[in-house]
Design a protein around this motif. Structure first.
Motif, mmCIF file in Angstrom:
data_model
loop_
_atom_site.group_PDB
_atom_site.id
_atom_site.type_symbol
_atom_site.label_atom_id
_atom_site.label_comp_id
_atom_site.label_asym_id
_atom_site.label_seq_id
_atom_site.Cartn_x
_atom_site.Cartn_y
_atom_site.Cartn_z
ATOM 1 N N VAL A 140 0.838 -1.193 0.000
ATOM 2 C CA VAL A 140 0.000 0.000 0.000
ATOM 3 C C VAL A 140 0.880 1.253 0.000
ATOM 4 O O VAL A 140 0.562 2.251 -0.634
ATOM 5 C CB VAL A 140 -0.968 -0.008 1.201
ATOM 6 N N ILE A 141 1.967 1.205 0.723
ATOM 7 C CA ILE A 141 3.013 2.243 0.634
ATOM 8 C C ILE A 141 4.248 1.563 0.062
ATOM 9 O O ILE A 141 4.745 0.588 0.633
ATOM 10 C CB ILE A 141 3.322 2.861 2.008
ATOM 11 N N ASP A 142 4.728 2.052 -1.049
ATOM 12 C CA ASP A 142 5.809 1.380 -1.774
ATOM 13 C C ASP A 142 6.966 2.335 -2.057
ATOM 14 O O ASP A 142 6.980 3.049 -3.060
ATOM 15 C CB ASP A 142 5.267 0.802 -3.082
ATOM 16 N N ALA A 261 13.889 2.498 6.763
ATOM 17 C CA ALA A 261 12.845 1.859 5.962
ATOM 18 C C ALA A 261 12.042 0.947 6.883
ATOM 19 O O ALA A 261 12.575 -0.028 7.417
ATOM 20 C CB ALA A 261 13.453 1.053 4.824
ATOM 21 N N PHE A 262 10.783 1.284 7.085
ATOM 22 C CA PHE A 262 9.909 0.477 7.925
ATOM 23 C C PHE A 262 9.185 -0.531 7.041
ATOM 24 O O PHE A 262 8.410 -0.155 6.159
ATOM 25 C CB PHE A 262 8.908 1.357 8.669
ATOM 26 N N LEU A 263 9.471 -1.798 7.276
ATOM 27 C CA LEU A 263 8.822 -2.884 6.534
ATOM 28 C C LEU A 263 7.923 -3.639 7.498
ATOM 29 O O LEU A 263 8.402 -4.279 8.434
ATOM 30 C CB LEU A 263 9.859 -3.843 5.945
ATOM 31 N N LEU A 264 6.616 -3.567 7.276
ATOM 32 C CA LEU A 264 5.702 -4.195 8.229
ATOM 33 C C LEU A 264 4.322 -4.381 7.637
ATOM 34 O O LEU A 264 3.955 -3.776 6.635
ATOM 35 C CB LEU A 264 5.599 -3.336 9.499
ATOM 36 N N THR A 265 3.577 -5.247 8.311
ATOM 37 C CA THR A 265 2.139 -5.341 8.116
ATOM 38 C C THR A 265 1.482 -4.633 9.291
ATOM 39 O O THR A 265 1.820 -4.913 10.448
ATOM 40 C CB THR A 265 1.678 -6.810 8.078
ATOM 41 N N ALA A 266 0.574 -3.716 9.003
ATOM 42 C CA ALA A 266 -0.130 -2.995 10.075
ATOM 43 C C ALA A 266 -1.175 -3.928 10.676
ATOM 44 O O ALA A 266 -2.259 -4.101 10.117
ATOM 45 C CB ALA A 266 -0.785 -1.734 9.523
ATOM 46 N N LYS A 267 -0.826 -4.532 11.798
ATOM 47 C CA LYS A 267 -1.685 -5.577 12.372
ATOM 48 C C LYS A 267 -2.651 -5.057 13.429
ATOM 49 O O LYS A 267 -3.427 -5.829 13.975
ATOM 50 C CB LYS A 267 -0.805 -6.695 12.951
ATOM 51 N N CYS A 268 -2.585 -3.776 13.742
ATOM 52 C CA CYS A 268 -3.512 -3.221 14.721
ATOM 53 C C CYS A 268 -3.908 -1.807 14.305
ATOM 54 O O CYS A 268 -3.206 -1.147 13.527
ATOM 55 C CB CYS A 268 -2.898 -3.214 16.120
ATOM 56 N N GLU A 269 -5.026 -1.339 14.832
ATOM 57 C CA GLU A 269 -5.559 -0.039 14.441
ATOM 58 C C GLU A 269 -4.654 1.131 14.807
ATOM 59 O O GLU A 269 -4.463 2.047 13.987
ATOM 60 C CB GLU A 269 -6.946 0.161 15.058
ATOM 61 N N PRO A 270 -4.059 1.163 16.023
ATOM 62 C CA PRO A 270 -3.207 2.309 16.344
ATOM 63 C C PRO A 270 -2.022 2.482 15.397
ATOM 64 O O PRO A 270 -1.711 3.603 14.986
ATOM 65 C CB PRO A 270 -2.739 1.999 17.778
ATOM 66 N N VAL A 271 -1.358 1.373 15.053
ATOM 67 C CA VAL A 271 -0.230 1.466 14.123
ATOM 68 C C VAL A 271 -0.718 1.853 12.730
ATOM 69 O O VAL A 271 -0.131 2.715 12.063
ATOM 70 C CB VAL A 271 0.567 0.145 14.085
ATOM 71 N N ALA A 272 -1.802 1.223 12.277
ATOM 72 C CA ALA A 272 -2.343 1.543 10.957
ATOM 73 C C ALA A 272 -2.708 3.023 10.866
ATOM 74 O O ALA A 272 -2.386 3.704 9.884
ATOM 75 C CB ALA A 272 -3.566 0.680 10.667
ATOM 76 N N LYS A 273 -3.350 3.536 11.906
ATOM 77 C CA LYS A 273 -3.754 4.945 11.921
ATOM 78 C C LYS A 273 -2.541 5.868 11.931
ATOM 79 O O LYS A 273 -2.522 6.901 11.255
ATOM 80 C CB LYS A 273 -4.633 5.216 13.143
ATOM 81 N N VAL A 277 -2.745 3.938 6.975
ATOM 82 C CA VAL A 277 -3.214 2.819 6.163
ATOM 83 C C VAL A 277 -4.309 2.077 6.920
ATOM 84 O O VAL A 277 -4.698 2.473 8.020
ATOM 85 C CB VAL A 277 -2.044 1.858 5.807
ATOM 86 N N GLU A 278 -4.790 0.971 6.342
ATOM 87 C CA GLU A 278 -5.794 0.142 6.985
ATOM 88 C C GLU A 278 -5.138 -1.060 7.650
ATOM 89 O O GLU A 278 -4.033 -1.472 7.265
ATOM 90 C CB GLU A 278 -6.818 -0.351 5.956
ATOM 91 N N VAL A 279 -5.809 -1.620 8.641
ATOM 92 C CA VAL A 279 -5.314 -2.833 9.287
ATOM 93 C C VAL A 279 -5.186 -3.943 8.239
ATOM 94 O O VAL A 279 -6.093 -4.176 7.441
ATOM 95 C CB VAL A 279 -6.264 -3.282 10.418
ATOM 96 N N GLY A 280 -4.045 -4.601 8.231
ATOM 97 C CA GLY A 280 -3.766 -5.665 7.280
ATOM 98 C C GLY A 280 -2.940 -5.204 6.084
ATOM 99 O O GLY A 280 -2.415 -6.040 5.344
ATOM 100 N N ASP A 281 -2.807 -3.895 5.898
ATOM 101 C CA ASP A 281 -2.020 -3.381 4.769
ATOM 102 C C ASP A 281 -0.520 -3.600 4.997
ATOM 103 O O ASP A 281 -0.039 -3.541 6.138
ATOM 104 C CB ASP A 281 -2.261 -1.887 4.582
#
Length: 288
Positions: A140-142, A261-273, A277-281
């Motif tokens: 989602v962010i590339d 460079a942050f490489l991750l899956t946003a697995k919770c709402e606070p981090v996603a927000k 991005v959305e949770v799971g992105d």
């Protein structure tokens, strides 16, 4: 990233989970949760970094449980499952149009090996199907092209979870092809499901990276004042720091080190927000 109103529930859920991994005693479990609550009551009003607060909580809980590594069996399972699929992942990378970017995404997909996050299920029983779906979804962010260009210099790769580190090794091989120096950083002591030196050597990182250092006392993420001198030096002189997972993002988003460079899956709402991005992105986000 500062602690949010949703974070305490997730932290306590993980405390309860790790306590049950270590003991069947309801009395001990209740004591561990109680001590976690005390730390939260002290730290939450200060609105500090979530991963730093988590570190304080887990260290205190481990003392109550009398266990140095409640997640040991889970980490071994995650490593074993990931190892079953690594050759297949390497083939996917090898036959892709862009081996660097595919390996980068593969390492982010492997960020699923994160036990104890509320609302997140570890896809260790159907990893191949999960991997194929997420690879098709993409980032989602590339910022992968900027990350590639910076990776021709001195690279510091801060790992996250056991299991995940096995697939990180696939990406590290791509980085090693171009980097001037590749430094891997793991946790200095066991904490939650994060990778330690033992996991790094299991994953074969010792045969890929030029060197492996630790974050010192085994914090959840990076706490600068706990870093060994050699690790701090590598972070300061790096052309790029690759930080895997949410805890490293929580710690390093406000740190002086750059670029990261942050490489991750946003697995919770606070981090996603926080990221936007959305949770799971999945994100590969460069911060300078």
């Amino acid at each position: 990233m500062r602690i949010s109103p949703k974070c305490p529930a997730c932290l306590l859920n993980r405390v309860q989970m790790e306590s049950r991994l270590a003991t069947d005693s309801e009395e001990v479990i209740a004591m561990a949760v109680g001590e976690a609550l005390k730390v939260l009551c002290q730290e939450y009003p200060k609105r500090g970094i979530n991963a730093v607060i988590a570190t304080k909580i887990h260290r205190r809980v481990y003392e109550i449980l009398g266990s140095e590594d409640p997640y040991k069996a889970l980490k071994e399972r995650a490593n074993s499952v990931a190892m079953l699929y690594r050759d297949w992942v390497e083939d996917v990378v090898r036959f892709s149009d862009d081996s660097f970017k595919t390996a980068l995404i593969a390492s982010i997909i492997a960020n699923t090996f994160d036990y104890g996050v509320m609302g997140h299920s570890v896809q260790d029983k159907a990893f191949k199907e999960f991997f194929e779906r997420k690879l098709n979804d993409g980032l989602v962010i590339d910022d992968s092209e900027d990350i590639r260009n910076l990776s021709r210099g001195k690279v510091v790769y801060i790992t996250d979870n056991a299991g995940e580190i096995v697939i990180d090794a696939v990406f590290m091989k791509e980085l090693k092809k171009m980097s001037e120096r590749l430094t891997a950083v793991v946790r200095g002591k066991p904490i939650i499901s994060d990778a330690t030196l033992e996991d790094a050597y299991f994953a074969g990182i010792g045969n890929i990276a030029d060197e492996i250092f630790t974050n010192g006392e085994g914090a959840v993420g990076i706490i600068e004042e706990e870093l060994p001198e050699e690790t701090l030096e590598r972070l300061e002189e790096a052309d790029i720091i690759i930080a895997k997972g949410m805890a490293n993002y929580e710690c390093m988003d406000e740190m002086r080190f750059s670029p990261v460079a942050f490489l991750l899956t946003a697995k919770c709402e606070p981090v996603a927000k926080s990221i936007g991005v959305e949770v799971g992105d999945m994100v590969a986000m460069l911060r300078r």
